[in-house]
Design a protein around this motif. Structure first.
Motif, PDB file in Angstrom:
ATOM      1  N   GLU A   9      33.009  22.678   5.557  1.00 38.54           N
ATOM      2  CA  GLU A   9      32.934  22.132   4.572  1.00 38.54           C
ATOM      3  C   GLU A   9      33.121  20.430   4.550  1.00 38.54           C
ATOM      4  O   GLU A   9      34.447  20.495   4.593  1.00 38.54           O
ATOM      5  CB  GLU A   9      32.330  22.911   3.469  1.00 38.54           C
ATOM      6  CG  GLU A   9      31.433  23.858   3.759  1.00 38.54           C
ATOM      7  CD  GLU A   9      31.887  25.233   3.982  1.00 38.54           C
ATOM      8  OE1 GLU A   9      33.072  25.223   4.547  1.00 38.54           O
ATOM      9  OE2 GLU A   9      30.780  26.386   4.002  1.00 38.54           O
ATOM     10  N   ALA A  31      28.807  22.656  13.373  1.00 38.71           N
ATOM     11  CA  ALA A  31      27.412  22.170  11.722  1.00 38.71           C
ATOM     12  C   ALA A  31      27.282  23.684  11.441  1.00 38.71           C
ATOM     13  O   ALA A  31      27.540  23.588  10.493  1.00 38.71           O
ATOM     14  CB  ALA A  31      26.456  21.867  12.686  1.00 38.71           C
ATOM     15  N   ASP A  36      29.659  17.610   9.541  1.00 35.71           N
ATOM     16  CA  ASP A  36      28.580  16.844  10.486  1.00 35.71           C
ATOM     17  C   ASP A  36      28.943  16.037  10.874  1.00 35.71           C
ATOM     18  O   ASP A  36      30.278  16.218  11.868  1.00 35.71           O
ATOM     19  CB  ASP A  36      28.851  15.976   8.660  1.00 35.71           C
ATOM     20  CG  ASP A  36      27.753  16.302   7.341  1.00 35.71           C
ATOM     21  OD1 ASP A  36      27.097  17.125   7.576  1.00 35.71           O
ATOM     22  OD2 ASP A  36      28.402  15.706   6.054  1.00 35.71           O
ATOM     23  N   ARG A  59      22.977  20.016   7.643  1.00 35.28           N
ATOM     24  CA  ARG A  59      24.243  19.175   8.050  1.00 35.28           C
ATOM     25  C   ARG A  59      23.524  17.917   8.386  1.00 35.28           C
ATOM     26  O   ARG A  59      22.403  17.593   9.487  1.00 35.28           O
ATOM     27  CB  ARG A  59      24.616  19.506   9.164  1.00 35.28           C
ATOM     28  CG  ARG A  59      25.852  20.440   8.648  1.00 35.28           C
ATOM     29  CD  ARG A  59      26.037  21.223   7.397  1.00 35.28           C
ATOM     30  NE  ARG A  59      27.034  20.405   6.576  1.00 35.28           N
ATOM     31  CZ  ARG A  59      27.708  20.220   5.672  1.00 35.28           C
ATOM     32  NH1 ARG A  59      26.920  21.372   5.210  1.00 35.28           N
ATOM     33  NH2 ARG A  59      28.025  19.127   5.102  1.00 35.28           N
TER      34      ARG A  59
END
Length: 257
Positions: A9, A31, A36, A59
């Motif tokens: 994250e 992802a 991202d 994402r």
């Protein structure tokens, strides 16, 4: 607690050769772990497809059509991603190719094309992203997709093998040089996996038999089996691993022949 985080994250990853095969699987896997992902490849339609899958996971996706053998395009792509995302935490150098010529038949054009695609692109991407990771002062993770061909001799593909052996050594040197900046550099060395590039080869039963004869697990790898190692090396779980090549090969490289 002793179990480190495998989650990504708030991380931003770049994957080259992300439009299909190994690159696509790793991009989607990163992802799924929370990152991202910026996607680099030359074919826009492939990038669009992978981007849609990443967005469906909740994402962000940053597709950038890029020829990673071209210095100007590499610089432009990395700058664009950094400008949009605000940071770069993970780089996966996956772009690669092979021309299965016998050594005596290799042309200068084949040599240059394979060297540029497999090795030069990985160095240029690492160099440009490494500059950003150094300035960010919070480290980063670089993962090179090498091959068992960089460790053991195979029957064909001498130029491919040379690029992958060089990539393994490059991984070690970058890890040594950039460790002081908190940048981990590792590589993953696959054996045969089911991808669009191997699909035709794996239709040849004798060819598959030859592969399985030197593979202790007696099967071809599945793409998802490369995702776990990539997430491990990209996450906090891999924080004390650097300069290493993790062979994901069904045991192929553990044998003497």
């Amino acid at each position: 607690m002793f179990l480190p985080s495998f989650q990504l994250e708030n991380k931003v990853a770049i994957v080259t050769g992300a439009g299909r095969g190994i690159g696509r699987a790793i991009a989607i896997g990163l992802a799924e772990a929370g990152a991202d992902v910026a996607l680099l490849a030359r074919t826009e339609s492939n990038l669009t497809s992978v981007s849609e899958e990443i967005i469906m996971l909740g994402r962000k996706a940053f597709p950038v059509v890029t020829d990673v053998t071209n210095r100007e395009e590499v610089e432009r792509a990395v700058h664009k991603i950094y400008e949009k995302a605000g940071c770069i935490d993970i780089l996966v150098n996956n772009a690669g190719m092979n021309i299965r010529s016998q050594a005596i038949d290799v042309t200068d054009e084949e040599w240059s094309k394979i060297m540029d695609t497999n090795l030069k692109s990985a160095f240029m991407m690492s160099q440009e992203v490494g500059k950003i990771m150094k300035e960010q002062k919070n480290g980063g993770k670089i993962i090179n997709i090498s091959s068992v061909a960089g460790h053991v001799a195979l029957r064909t593909g001498v130029v491919y093998a040379a690029t992958k052996a060089a990539m393994i050594q490059m991984t070690k040197v970058l890890a040594l040089e950039w460790g002081k900046y908190g940048i981990n550099v590792n590589s993953i060395g696959p054996w045969y996996f089911k991808t669009p590039l191997t699909e035709k080869l794996l239709q040849d039963q004798q060819y598959v038999k030859d592969i399985l004869d030197v593979t202790p697990l007696k099967r071809i790898g599945e793409l998802q089996e490369l995702v776990g190692p990539a997430v491990f090396l990209a996450s906090d779980a891999g924080n004390y691993v650097t300069g290493q090549t993790l062979f994901v090969d069904g045991g192929m490289t553990i044998q003497g022949f």
